[in-house]
Design a protein around this motif. Structure first.
Motif, PDB file in Angstrom:
ATOM      1  N   LEU A 166      46.812  33.023  44.704  1.00 42.16           N
ATOM      2  CA  LEU A 166      46.120  32.191  45.692  1.00 42.16           C
ATOM      3  C   LEU A 166      44.813  32.833  46.149  1.00 42.16           C
ATOM      4  N   PRO A 403      45.007  22.141  46.193  1.00 39.72           N
ATOM      5  CA  PRO A 403      45.326  22.491  44.800  1.00 39.72           C
ATOM      6  C   PRO A 403      44.547  21.697  43.759  1.00 39.72           C
ATOM      7  N   ASN A 409      41.620  25.941  40.703  1.00 39.12           N
ATOM      8  CA  ASN A 409      42.850  25.785  41.482  1.00 39.12           C
ATOM      9  C   ASN A 409      43.976  25.227  40.611  1.00 39.12           C
ATOM     10  N   THR A 413      47.373  27.463  39.645  1.00 38.51           N
ATOM     11  CA  THR A 413      48.708  26.998  40.054  1.00 38.51           C
ATOM     12  C   THR A 413      49.558  26.600  38.849  1.00 38.51           C
ATOM     13  N   ILE A 423      53.791  26.507  43.226  1.00 35.58           N
ATOM     14  CA  ILE A 423      53.018  26.569  44.468  1.00 35.58           C
ATOM     15  C   ILE A 423      52.772  25.143  44.944  1.00 35.58           C
ATOM     16  N   TRP A 425      51.831  21.985  47.772  1.00 39.63           N
ATOM     17  CA  TRP A 425      50.675  21.732  48.632  1.00 39.63           C
ATOM     18  C   TRP A 425      50.779  22.482  49.957  1.00 39.63           C
ATOM     19  N   TYR A 428      50.063  26.210  49.428  1.00 37.38           N
ATOM     20  CA  TYR A 428      48.656  26.414  49.073  1.00 37.38           C
ATOM     21  C   TYR A 428      47.741  26.196  50.280  1.00 37.38           C
TER      22      TYR A 428
END
Length: 452
Positions: A166, A403, A409, A413, A423, A425, A428
């Protein structure tokens, strides 16, 4: 003209919706909508061959100014921006050559060894590396390799890779905002408005550097407990993989490093040498392919042609909005709301760009907004550069909030999910949204004090 305007807007909205839904591959969406623009808007509604030729913009490729320019006028933003297409293609070829030689895996493993495989120093080091690499290499490529190596190291060192992935994603987007070649929106802004690599470094680069310090501190406190959880034993460095083993071919490795260094030098000095980014991209690609020998065809096959086609279709659709005067109307609306106040204009552009880019692809948004800020600057009599830096930071950083906001992104992910680390929402956005707000706020305040 009204019929042409309505049709252009319908095609543009349709394209955006289809790209967001992601049910059809995005290059087919933009190419289909681009064809609809050429036939429906320019051919049927406007009956203008000149509009078609101007949007296709093929004539510009055969001019001396496209490849070499003494000044910094830049390429016209109208229609297909071929400088952007050629430069991105060249960088893709170079990156594939570097990846084949094992450059990225070697760099990651070497850095891990330097910090003695300790989670916290590794966490900070990978964030900084993500930002620095993304200044010169497409953030998608950076995250693709960083996330894969992070997963590998997490298995060896027994830590949760999600916090690192992340933070790497966010820092890659932040690092990309610092330079002209770091993120596709910046390439579009730079080639369209005639800004150099140095222009970005001295403007968005300063904002990105200030923000990077704050972001590293923020993510450290946000993820510190997760990184050290379950760690009780010291790591034996001798049991870890040797970075040298990641190099597939020493000769190719050295050559790829030299090409990368030359590319950076050419980009940094292109305002002084007069070499355009189109020429730099072409030279990088040709040299990479020549030095690759029998692997040249393999490298060409690995280039992401889908993204290049996506850009071509996108520029045609945006050209439809520009030729029909829709973008001038949007610029007029922003000017009316701001009442000529530069600070309000900057605030509108940076926050609208950030919010929009959090949910839709920031590339088409940037391509759409470039002629808008040009028109706004001309009508309101304000500096185009000030609005350009606001647009750059808004689109580049706003995409970090969700995401789906930026390609990096999605890639990061996806790599995590394939290795059993899904991962969502909630996970994230919990850390990404506050970080995004901090960077956008810092950037806006910086622009206010420096330019307004």
């Amino acid at each position: 003209m009204l019929a042409a305007q309505i049709l252009a807007v319908i095609i543009f909205i349709t394209m955006f919706i289809l790209v967001v839904l992601d049910k059809i591959e995005r290059q087919y969406v933009t190419l289909g909508c681009g064809l609809a623009t050429l036939i429906g808007v320019f051919g049927i509604a406007m009956r203008s061959l000149d509009a078609i030729l101007l949007t296709l913009n093929l004539k510009s490729i055969f001019t001396v100014e496209f490849w070499y320019e003494a000044g910094s006028a830049g390429e016209s933003s109208c229609g297909i921006n071929w400088a952007t297409i050629i430069f991105i293609a060249g960088m893709m070829v170079m990156v594939e050559g570097m990846a084949k030689a094992g450059f990225f895996r070697w760099l990651c493993m070497m850095l891990a060894r330097m910090v003695h495989y300790k989670p916290i120093p590794l966490f900070v080091a990978f964030m900084l590396m993500s930002a620095v690499l993304a200044m010169f290499i497409d953030s998608i490529t950076v995250i693709l390799f960083l996330a894969a190596v992070t997963i590998e190291l997490s298995k060896l060192l027994k830590f949760n890779p999600v916090p690192m992935i992340l933070s790497e994603i966010f820092c890659a987007n932040l690092g990309g905002s610092a330079t002209m070649c770091g993120d596709p929106p910046n390439i579009i802004i730079g080639t369209s408005l005639g800004y150099s690599f140095a222009d970005f470094i001295l403007n968005t680069g300063v904002m990105a550097l200030i923000s990077l310090v704050l972001v590293v501190i923020y993510f450290y406190f946000a993820f510190r407990k997760e990184l050290v959880a379950g760690r009780t034993e010291e790591i034996d460095s001798s049991s870890m993989p040797n970075p040298k083993d990641t190099i597939t071919n020493k000769k190719d490795f050295v050559i790829s490093c030299v090409i990368f260094a030359c590319a950076v030098v050419m980009l940094v000095t292109h305002a002084q040498t007069g070499l355009t980014v189109a020429l730099i991209g072409a030279v990088i690609a040709v040299v990479t392919l020549i030095t690759s020998g029998r692997y040249a065809l393999e490298i060409l096959k690995r280039v992401d042609y889908k993204t290049l086609l996506f850009f071509i279709g996108l520029f045609i659709v945006v050209g439809g909005l520009e030729q029909t005067g829709i973008l001038e109307l949007i610029a007029g609306l922003i000017g009316e709301v701001s009442r000529g106040n530069l600070k309000i204009m900057v605030a509108i552009i940076i926050w609208v760009s950030a919010v929009a880019s959090a949910f839709v692809d920031n590339i088409p948004f940037a391509a759409t907004m470039v002629p808008v800020i040009q028109s706004l600057a001309a009508v309101q009599g304000v500096d185009t550069a000030t609005l350009a830096w606001a647009l750059s930071m808004g689109t580049d950083i706003g995409g970090s909030a969700t995401p789906i906001g930026a390609s990096a992104n999605v890639v990061g992910t996806s790599v995590a999910a394939k290795n059993g680390h899904v991962i969502g929402w909630g996970k994230y956005c919990k850390t990404a949204i506050p970080a995004t707000v901090v960077v956008i706020a810092v950037s806006m305040i910086f622009i206010f004090f420096r330019y307004c």
